[in-house]
Design a protein around this motif. Structure first.
Motif, PDB file in Angstrom:
ATOM      1  N   ASP A 167       6.382  14.898   6.447  1.00 12.79           N
ATOM      2  CA  ASP A 167       5.062  15.519   6.317  1.00 12.79           C
ATOM      3  C   ASP A 167       4.998  16.677   7.307  1.00 12.79           C
ATOM      4  O   ASP A 167       5.813  16.764   8.233  1.00 12.79           O
ATOM      5  N   THR A 168       4.039  17.546   7.127  1.00 13.63           N
ATOM      6  CA  THR A 168       3.825  18.620   8.090  1.00 13.63           C
ATOM      7  C   THR A 168       3.202  18.029   9.341  1.00 13.63           C
ATOM      8  O   THR A 168       2.109  17.456   9.273  1.00 13.63           O
ATOM      9  N   PRO A 169       3.883  18.111  10.503  1.00 15.75           N
ATOM     10  CA  PRO A 169       3.353  17.472  11.714  1.00 15.75           C
ATOM     11  C   PRO A 169       2.007  18.055  12.123  1.00 15.75           C
ATOM     12  O   PRO A 169       1.759  19.259  12.008  1.00 15.75           O
ATOM     13  N   ALA A 170       1.133  17.193  12.585  1.00 18.63           N
ATOM     14  CA  ALA A 170      -0.186  17.618  13.041  1.00 18.63           C
ATOM     15  C   ALA A 170      -0.078  18.400  14.342  1.00 18.63           C
ATOM     16  O   ALA A 170       0.815  18.158  15.158  1.00 18.63           O
ATOM     17  N   THR A 171      -1.004  19.305  14.546  1.00 15.64           N
ATOM     18  CA  THR A 171      -1.048  20.098  15.781  1.00 15.64           C
ATOM     19  C   THR A 171      -2.221  19.693  16.664  1.00 15.64           C
ATOM     20  O   THR A 171      -2.509  20.348  17.661  1.00 15.64           O
ATOM     21  N   GLU A 172      -2.900  18.593  16.283  1.00 17.94           N
ATOM     22  CA  GLU A 172      -4.004  18.067  17.076  1.00 17.94           C
ATOM     23  C   GLU A 172      -4.167  16.590  16.756  1.00 17.94           C
ATOM     24  O   GLU A 172      -3.583  16.066  15.807  1.00 17.94           O
ATOM     25  N   ARG A 173      -4.964  15.894  17.558  1.00 19.18           N
ATOM     26  CA  ARG A 173      -5.210  14.477  17.299  1.00 19.18           C
ATOM     27  C   ARG A 173      -6.024  14.323  16.025  1.00 19.18           C
ATOM     28  O   ARG A 173      -7.016  15.017  15.813  1.00 19.18           O
ATOM     29  N   LEU A 174      -5.592  13.411  15.174  1.00 19.47           N
ATOM     30  CA  LEU A 174      -6.282  13.170  13.910  1.00 19.47           C
ATOM     31  C   LEU A 174      -6.899  11.776  13.912  1.00 19.47           C
ATOM     32  O   LEU A 174      -6.320  10.837  14.451  1.00 19.47           O
ATOM     33  N   THR A 175      -8.037  11.651  13.289  1.00 21.26           N
ATOM     34  CA  THR A 175      -8.683  10.349  13.160  1.00 21.26           C
ATOM     35  C   THR A 175      -8.518   9.837  11.736  1.00 21.26           C
ATOM     36  O   THR A 175      -8.406  10.617  10.784  1.00 21.26           O
ATOM     37  N   VAL A 176      -8.500   8.515  11.600  1.00 20.46           N
ATOM     38  CA  VAL A 176      -8.340   7.889  10.288  1.00 20.46           C
ATOM     39  C   VAL A 176      -9.706   7.754   9.622  1.00 20.46           C
ATOM     40  O   VAL A 176     -10.642   7.211  10.214  1.00 20.46           O
ATOM     41  N   GLY A 177      -9.803   8.248   8.414  1.00 11.60           N
ATOM     42  CA  GLY A 177     -11.041   8.128   7.662  1.00 11.60           C
ATOM     43  C   GLY A 177     -10.866   7.214   6.469  1.00 11.60           C
ATOM     44  O   GLY A 177      -9.740   6.909   6.063  1.00 11.60           O
ATOM     45  N   PRO A 178     -11.942   6.746   5.876  1.00 11.19           N
ATOM     46  CA  PRO A 178     -11.843   5.872   4.702  1.00 11.19           C
ATOM     47  C   PRO A 178     -11.313   6.648   3.507  1.00 11.19           C
ATOM     48  O   PRO A 178     -11.535   7.854   3.391  1.00 11.19           O
ATOM     49  N   PRO A 179     -10.608   5.986   2.586  1.00  7.06           N
ATOM     50  CA  PRO A 179     -10.124   6.679   1.389  1.00  7.06           C
ATOM     51  C   PRO A 179     -11.274   7.099   0.497  1.00  7.06           C
ATOM     52  O   PRO A 179     -12.361   6.520   0.540  1.00  7.06           O
ATOM     53  N   CYS A 180     -11.014   8.118  -0.323  1.00  5.54           N
ATOM     54  CA  CYS A 180     -12.057   8.627  -1.212  1.00  5.54           C
ATOM     55  C   CYS A 180     -12.506   7.564  -2.208  1.00  5.54           C
ATOM     56  O   CYS A 180     -13.699   7.404  -2.473  1.00  5.54           O
ATOM     57  N   CYS A 181     -11.540   6.853  -2.779  1.00 13.46           N
ATOM     58  CA  CYS A 181     -11.842   5.815  -3.764  1.00 13.46           C
ATOM     59  C   CYS A 181     -11.511   4.457  -3.166  1.00 13.46           C
ATOM     60  O   CYS A 181     -10.396   4.263  -2.666  1.00 13.46           O
ATOM     61  N   PRO A 182     -12.415   3.487  -3.199  1.00 11.87           N
ATOM     62  CA  PRO A 182     -12.162   2.192  -2.560  1.00 11.87           C
ATOM     63  C   PRO A 182     -11.178   1.296  -3.303  1.00 11.87           C
ATOM     64  O   PRO A 182     -10.719   0.304  -2.739  1.00 11.87           O
ATOM     65  N   VAL A 183     -10.830   1.624  -4.551  1.00 16.72           N
ATOM     66  CA  VAL A 183      -9.931   0.751  -5.309  1.00 16.72           C
ATOM     67  C   VAL A 183      -8.639   1.443  -5.740  1.00 16.72           C
ATOM     68  O   VAL A 183      -7.795   0.826  -6.389  1.00 16.72           O
ATOM     69  N   HIS A 184      -8.475   2.712  -5.392  1.00 13.67           N
ATOM     70  CA  HIS A 184      -7.233   3.429  -5.657  1.00 13.67           C
ATOM     71  C   HIS A 184      -6.937   4.290  -4.435  1.00 13.67           C
ATOM     72  O   HIS A 184      -7.555   5.337  -4.254  1.00 13.67           O
ATOM     73  N   ARG A 208       3.768   4.766  20.860  1.00 18.41           N
ATOM     74  CA  ARG A 208       4.934   5.007  20.023  1.00 18.41           C
ATOM     75  C   ARG A 208       4.845   4.146  18.770  1.00 18.41           C
ATOM     76  O   ARG A 208       4.624   2.927  18.850  1.00 18.41           O
ATOM     77  N   LEU A 209       5.023   4.780  17.624  1.00 14.98           N
ATOM     78  CA  LEU A 209       5.087   4.058  16.356  1.00 14.98           C
ATOM     79  C   LEU A 209       6.461   3.411  16.244  1.00 14.98           C
ATOM     80  O   LEU A 209       7.484   4.087  16.307  1.00 14.98           O
ATOM     81  N   VAL A 210       6.501   2.075  16.072  1.00 14.13           N
ATOM     82  CA  VAL A 210       7.781   1.366  16.023  1.00 14.13           C
ATOM     83  C   VAL A 210       8.011   0.650  14.694  1.00 14.13           C
ATOM     84  O   VAL A 210       9.110   0.152  14.443  1.00 14.13           O
ATOM     85  N   ALA A 211       7.003   0.589  13.852  1.00 16.68           N
ATOM     86  CA  ALA A 211       7.138  -0.025  12.524  1.00 16.68           C
ATOM     87  C   ALA A 211       5.981   0.477  11.671  1.00 16.68           C
ATOM     88  O   ALA A 211       4.918   0.830  12.193  1.00 16.68           O
ATOM     89  N   TYR A 212       6.192   0.512  10.363  1.00 17.73           N
ATOM     90  CA  TYR A 212       5.127   1.011   9.501  1.00 17.73           C
ATOM     91  C   TYR A 212       5.303   0.473   8.088  1.00 17.73           C
ATOM     92  O   TYR A 212       6.371  -0.016   7.703  1.00 17.73           O
ATOM     93  N   VAL A 213       4.227   0.594   7.326  1.00 18.65           N
ATOM     94  CA  VAL A 213       4.273   0.275   5.901  1.00 18.65           C
ATOM     95  C   VAL A 213       3.263   1.160   5.189  1.00 18.65           C
ATOM     96  O   VAL A 213       2.156   1.390   5.680  1.00 18.65           O
ATOM     97  N   LYS A 214       3.674   1.679   4.065  1.00 19.12           N
ATOM     98  CA  LYS A 214       2.785   2.420   3.184  1.00 19.12           C
ATOM     99  C   LYS A 214       2.128   1.401   2.262  1.00 19.12           C
ATOM    100  O   LYS A 214       2.801   0.747   1.462  1.00 19.12           O
ATOM    101  N   VAL A 215       0.829   1.243   2.387  1.00 18.38           N
ATOM    102  CA  VAL A 215       0.083   0.266   1.594  1.00 18.38           C
ATOM    103  C   VAL A 215      -0.692   1.026   0.521  1.00 18.38           C
ATOM    104  O   VAL A 215      -1.405   1.982   0.830  1.00 18.38           O
ATOM    105  N   MET A 216      -0.528   0.602  -0.717  1.00 16.73           N
ATOM    106  CA  MET A 216      -1.201   1.269  -1.820  1.00 16.73           C
ATOM    107  C   MET A 216      -2.030   0.258  -2.612  1.00 16.73           C
ATOM    108  O   MET A 216      -1.666  -0.909  -2.704  1.00 16.73           O
ATOM    109  N   ARG A 217      -3.125   0.736  -3.153  1.00 12.38           N
ATOM    110  CA  ARG A 217      -3.957  -0.119  -4.000  1.00 12.38           C
ATOM    111  C   ARG A 217      -4.139   0.523  -5.362  1.00 12.38           C
ATOM    112  O   ARG A 217      -4.464   1.714  -5.462  1.00 12.38           O
TER     113      ARG A 217
END
Length: 293
Positions: A167-184, A208-217
């Protein structure tokens, strides 16, 4: 950006290798759960209910999503070739699981050591949370390339890709927001370890991020994909901690995105070796069958 070599290898594997694996392994994999094909429960699921969507929804509704075409049949108890060679999904029936205590009891039933390992990981400072992909590109690349081979096969990123392809690396701190659609939606979850001064693309993140998972609905189905941990952290049970916190989040239903999920899916019984299947069993998964309602 998708690695074209990896993309081709995945398509070839799904079209040729997976049907052969189903025919060769299904019976023995089911025996690991004291099951036969007749014992496999069927779960009807819906992937698109317009009344539940919220704009702008990322789902394309012109055809059934690829994931469900791989894992879900459209007719009950069909004996066609496509059904006989369909993957056996590993599932947790969220709508039948109960509360957090019931999930803990399930894990304890599968292995008496799982909960203690999770608590030990938390005492060591590991924490699970959602994150923005662009904020941890370099760490994610380090996780991906820490091993040459995973349960799904060779890690092509190790030889062919650089961090900026994620991905294009961020140049500032980003906050996590809710997804646009709650079921997709797609939400990234990670395991973090505090590390004062740690930076990503010049931005101080302090962990440091040491593990991750992409979760999809996709409607009723929540599924794990791209699940990886850094080789040096796997012995600390970071993957089980990550899974545990995601399931607890789905159980709590404190956010709209977590409400109403019926099934948690993580690959197939025919995927990977005995070690991966054992991990899934200890995590509460069981072979099942999905049918599009």
């Amino acid at each position: 950006m998708t690695n074209p070599i990896s993309k081709f290898a995945v398509r070839l594997h799904q079209a040729v290798i997976e049907p052969a694996l189903v025919l060769a392994l299904r019976r023995s994999r089911l025996r690991r759960f004291d099951m036969t094909a007749g014992d496999v429960a069927e779960y009807p699921v819906e992937w698109h209910r317009p009344q539940d969507c919220r704009a702008p929804c990322p789902l394309h509704t012109d055809k059934v999503p690829k994931l469900l075409r791989r894992y879900a049949g459209q007719r009950p108890h069909s004996s066609t070739w496509s059904e006989r060679t369909r993957l056996t999904p590993m599932l947790i029936a969220m709508d039948r699981l109960g509360d957090a205590a019931a999930f803990d009891a399930l894990l304890k039933q599968r292995s008496s050591r799982t909960l203690s390992k999770i608590r030990k990981a938390e005492r060591a400072g590991y924490g699970a949370r959602q994150f923005m992909l662009a904020s941890h590109v370099e760490d994610m690349h380090a996780v991906r390339t820490s091993m040459a081979f995973r349960a799904a096969g060779p890690v092509f990123d190790r030889w062919f890709l650089k961090p900026e392809h994620i991905d294009t690396p961020a140049t500032e701190r980003l906050t996590v927001g809710p997804p646009c659609c709650p079921v997709h939606w797609t939400i990234w979850w990670g395991i973090f370890l505090p590390e004062p001064g740690h930076r990503q693309n010049g931005v101080e993140v302090g962990e440091r991020l040491v593990a991750y998972v992409k979760v999809m609905r996709i409607g009723d189905v929540v599924h794990y994909t791209e699940i990886m941990g850094h080789r040096d952290r796997l012995a600390d049970s970071v993957m089980m901690l990550l899974h545990y916190r995601i399931v607890r989040w789905l159980i709590a239903q404190d956010e709209p995105a977590a409400k109403g999920a019926k099934v948690l899916l993580y690959g197939a019984a025919e995927h990977g070796g005995a070690g991966l299947l054992t991990w899934k069993k200890r995590a509460g998964f069981v072979p099942g069958r999905l049918r599009l309602a």
